[in-house]
Design an enzyme around this catalytic site. Structure first.
Site, PDB file in Angstrom:
ATOM      1  CE  LYS C  45      47.296  50.361  45.942  1.00  0.00           C
ATOM      2  NZ  LYS C  45      47.806  51.417  46.851  1.00  0.00           N
ATOM      3  CB  CYS C 130      36.151  45.778  40.154  1.00  0.00           C
ATOM      4  SG  CYS C 130      36.052  46.525  41.786  1.00  0.00           S
ATOM      5  CG  ASN C 192      38.109  40.368  40.721  1.00  0.00           C
ATOM      6  OD1 ASN C 192      38.155  40.519  41.935  1.00  0.00           O
ATOM      7  ND2 ASN C 192      38.332  41.349  39.868  1.00  0.00           N
ATOM      8  CB  THR C 193      36.290  39.173  45.126  1.00  0.00           C
ATOM      9  OG1 THR C 193      35.784  40.332  44.473  1.00  0.00           O
ATOM     10  CG2 THR C 193      37.689  39.441  45.646  1.00  0.00           C
TER      11      THR C 193
END
Lengths: 254, 302, 302, 254
Positions: C45, C130, C192-193
């Site tokens: 993580k 992020c 990524n998201t």
């Protein structure tokens, strides 16, 4: 329109014959042979759209419609696993049907491949009721995949081709000896390559030939323009202009 | 019965529920299922200056909670629309809105000039975000300059209400929205589809003839809600929200995020009568939450 | 048994299946379900220079075929990792990769310098994407300049393999990828998201404490496959694909689109043993398609 | 681990008691009272993640586990509609259970609200087996929502509160007369406001108080960090550090 499953006959590991009746008791609408329905698949994680399925048979007396469903993925798998009394929502009827032969003594052949035989059963009945004696040519991989044979035999002479020769003549329908005879009208439903091969045979002998296409659809109403087929009139929706087309309307290289 | 009337530019809508371009045909396809007159408005499919055949088949593939399409603006052109289709559909008691697309600015202007005299066309939705055409389309919608250029030209060519449909395939949609607002757009609608791709792993080929297509359906709803929320805070013109609205709850979600009106798209494919259910739900929701006027809900997320 | 070995920079992987940062903890959480040694690698993580508490609860909401999360890089900091966690997890026979995040360039550099001496950390994945942190994070990942700046600094501070994780919330991801490649990144991982939002319409509140969060799951897969396909054609370094991979078929889809390796993320939440099934499927797929070496499949979409 | 549904008792329109046995016949693992499972919801269009459900009861003799499920949305609705012989995949067991009272003659009260009574049944049995006589205080909206009363009565004295007064004392559990008595250990599971109110009462009387939290979870394994609760140690995962917490570990304003 909601339908209640009154019977689910598993003809084969991969095929189910669903018999359904309008849940609210309404009479079935008038349905033409060759038309299809858009079936909702309610409880299926990975099925988002409805599934178009051609109408196999209509029993107005009992107010029951038959769908012959092949397990072609998660959506249709859920359908063939339907249980009696399950309620299934369908948009019905959709599309245009087969056109009748020009004359009542037209020599008529209905060719079906695999689950493509579905719409030919109901069409066969309609032809018979019009005093036309249809002949059927059913093709499949092997004997186990020849569906509803007993039903077809009630309506006319049935010829069979299987790829492995386990029933009828060995090979594809397109090499069946019956095709040596001359027919006035040929109707075909099955995999695209088979329909194209049949069209190739029909053209030279001057037979009127109609095929039923199975392009992937979203709405089934002519709104999304996804299921288009290239025709002499340009791209048209198979759901509203078809699914049945005269081969002369298509741009197939035949 | 709450007051569901809303206004976009000078145009009044009896309720905030519209149908999204390209998912509702010309409306006629749905008359067996709904009463078009009950809609706040309906946006008919992308119209171009010339007849377009669109992209080759296959044009569609189902994806998780959504679908990819690559229709490519198939339509018979604005002249055919005006001559053959407009007369048939102009009598509905709702706002008829035409979605306009073009390969270059002149095309957009030409279509607008032809639509301008039509009294029953109440507004145009300018599509600068179609991911499925080689020229124009999304190219205009992904830069502020391109978006502004088209908006300015269309604004001069069309006297009615101008809605600009934005692409989500951008880093900051609020910048595009502001550029469009600055050029006189009456409203922005978002989101158009997200560019996506799916591959048939057994045939090792893409499912779409064009390789990529536009992703729609509930899968994209969280992205659409976020963009509507950001954009509604960034501009002063009303925002029309769309993207994966499947039911009344989803419609309320967009309104709470800041949408003055919403468009129902892909859901029409699954339930042709869904728009009627959404209108009913919104009314019930207002009653349940003691909302007398829908405007109380717009952007009301706390 | 096909040859599934692949290479990223100078680093060899026994197979292309990795676990995505933030979805696999430190691996230990999954030892009841899988044999970590079978993985091509696992990415632990997001690690920052200082301890981070992350965002307040609620941090997660389910969406159609996906989920939104707003964890916000909760972690105990790089020193705690090196002292307490690294010794426990460094013995696995697979590539241990640390995801690195920071609020500014100095933070990224400081973390890299501390990780550099660890012989069992084979690579770092630099998170410039992020969506759930106020400073840094996606800010770097949405401009070429920002992405290049972080990559250059990290490249100088870390001698091992450098993977840069890209954000899909951009107009053209290939431009960002090229900027990162130019600064010496060994690989890019994407996506990524996607930034999304969901609203509880009954409470009229967003589901997440941060309002917006990152969308993951099969809902986004078509977008991810498209971006991998575009990026693999645009850069010469290997691309690592992720975004909604739920099974072996999905993994093959990304490889055919151009991914040299893939990361499994959200799927770990639903089936903790999914990675083992994916490795087995890839092997069976290769046999079924007469593929003797996985490299034959990379970007093989016709 | 796959489980087969052996019984589905619909206790109430909104609640189902599912009894399940490992499909492959394996013995159940050791399960601590207060632990939970992560249940997969297979055939549900709008359910993506597993659903965390606390373990209601464990019958090792019959190798059966009980889950008390409330219809809280599409996912749980599918679960309460499970049919006998349905197979359901679960990750089991997860989390930490309740801790035993320090002494065997500790005066112990188990307070459950609504479906929150679920873990208290199994815990009550364990307490009884340890020679501790638990008392139960069950609260609900009305009589119909008081679940498994007969089961609880087998294990100890049961006190009841209903908001409408249709059973037991009228009002919330927190105003029930039994709470005038002093208890050494109080365990509580129910809606957050109720647990906080109970914690407020427990603290001054110096009772050891544990509560079972129901934060929304994705993985249930401590990997996603979504279900965090703010504690004296900072944000911790409810799935791995809980779901049971001593109120002294929490940062509730009490």
């Amino acid at each position: 329109m909601d339908f209640t499953v009154v019977a689910n006959e598993r003809l084969h590991f991969n095929y189910s014959l669903l018999k359904m009746r309008p849940t609210n008791g309404d009479k079935l609408p008038e349905i033409l042979p060759g038309q299809f329905v858009q079936v909702e698949v309610a409880e299926s994680k990975n099925t988002f759209l409805r599934r178009p399925i051609s109408i196999n048979f209509v029993d107005y007396e009992q107010n029951i419609i038959w769908l012959l469903v092949r397990n072609a993925g998660e959506g249709t798998r859920h359908l063939i696993e339907s249980k009696i009394n399950d309620v299934i929502n369908m948009i019905i009827p959709l599309g245009n049907g087969f056109s009748m032969p020009s004359s009542d003594n037209a020599k008529t052949l209905l060719i079906g491949g695999g689950v493509g035989v579905a719409p030919l059963l109901y069409f066969g009945l309609i032809l018979k009721n019009h005093g036309i004696q249809p002949q059927f040519l059913l093709g499949a991989r092997s004997k186990a995949d020849i569906l509803e044979l007993n039903e077809f035999e009630k309506l006319g002479k049935v010829h069979i081709s299987t790829e492995d020769g386990s029933m009828g003549e060995k090979g594809l329908v397109t090499v069946h000896s019956i095709l040596k005879e001359k027919f006035d009208n040929i109707y075909c439903c099955g995999p695209a390559p088979m329909m194209k091969a049949v069209a190739k045979l029909a053209k030279p002998i001057g037979a009127e030939c109609e095929v039923s296409l199975e392009n992937m659809m979203a709405c089934g109403l002519g709104a999304c323009l996804c299921c288009v087929e290239k025709t002499v009139k340009g791209n048209v929706c198979v759901c509203t202009e078809g699914p049945v087309f005269n081969i002369n309307q298509l741009t197939w290289q035949i | 019965m709450a007051n569901l009337n809303i206004k976009i530019g000078n145009l009044k809508f009896k309720n905030p529920v519209l149908t999204a371009s390209g998912t509702f045909g010309y409306g006629e396809e749905f008359t067996d299922f709904i009463d078009i007159n009950r809609l706040g408005g309906y946006i008919i499919k992308g119209t171009t200056i010339n007849h377009r055949e669109g992209n080759p088949y296959p044009r569609m593939v189902e994806t998780p909670s959504g679908m990819l399409n690559a229709v490519g603006l198939q339509n018979k052109g604005v002249d055919y629309f005006i001559e053959h289709i407009y007369p048939r559909i102009s009598q509905y008691d709702t706002n008829l809105i035409v979605n306009v697309s073009g390969a270059n600015v002149d095309d957009y202007v030409a279509v607008c000039e032809k639509l301008n005299p039509l009294e029953h066309v109440k507004a145009i939705e300018v599509n600068i975000s179609c991911p499925n055409v080689k020229q124009g389309g999304m190219a205009f919608g992904t830069t502020c300059a391109g978006a502004a250029q088209v908006t300015k030209a269309v604004r001069n060519a069309y006297s009615g209400t101008v809605i600009v449909k934005l692409s989500p395939n951008v880093t900051d949609i609020t910048e595009i929205a502001k550029a469009v607002e600055a050029e006189g757009a009456d409203s922005v609608s978002l989101i158009n589809t997200l560019m996506g791709m799916a591959i048939d792993t057994e045939r090792q080929k893409p499912y779409l003839s064009t390789y990529t297509g536009g992703l729609s359906g509930p899968a994209v709803r969280p992205i659409a809600v976020r963009m509507v929320w950001q954009t509604a805070k960034a501009v002063n013109i009303p925002v029309i929200g769309l993207g994966g609205i499947m039911n009344g709850r989803d419609a309320i979600e967009f309104i709470l995020a800041g949408a003055t009106a919403i468009e129902v798209g892909t859901a029409n494919f699954i339930d042709p009568s869904v728009t009627m259910k959404i209108i009913d739900y919104i009314d019930e929701y207002c009653i349940r939450h003691n909302v007398s006027d829908i405007s109380e809900l717009i952007g009301a997320v706390k």
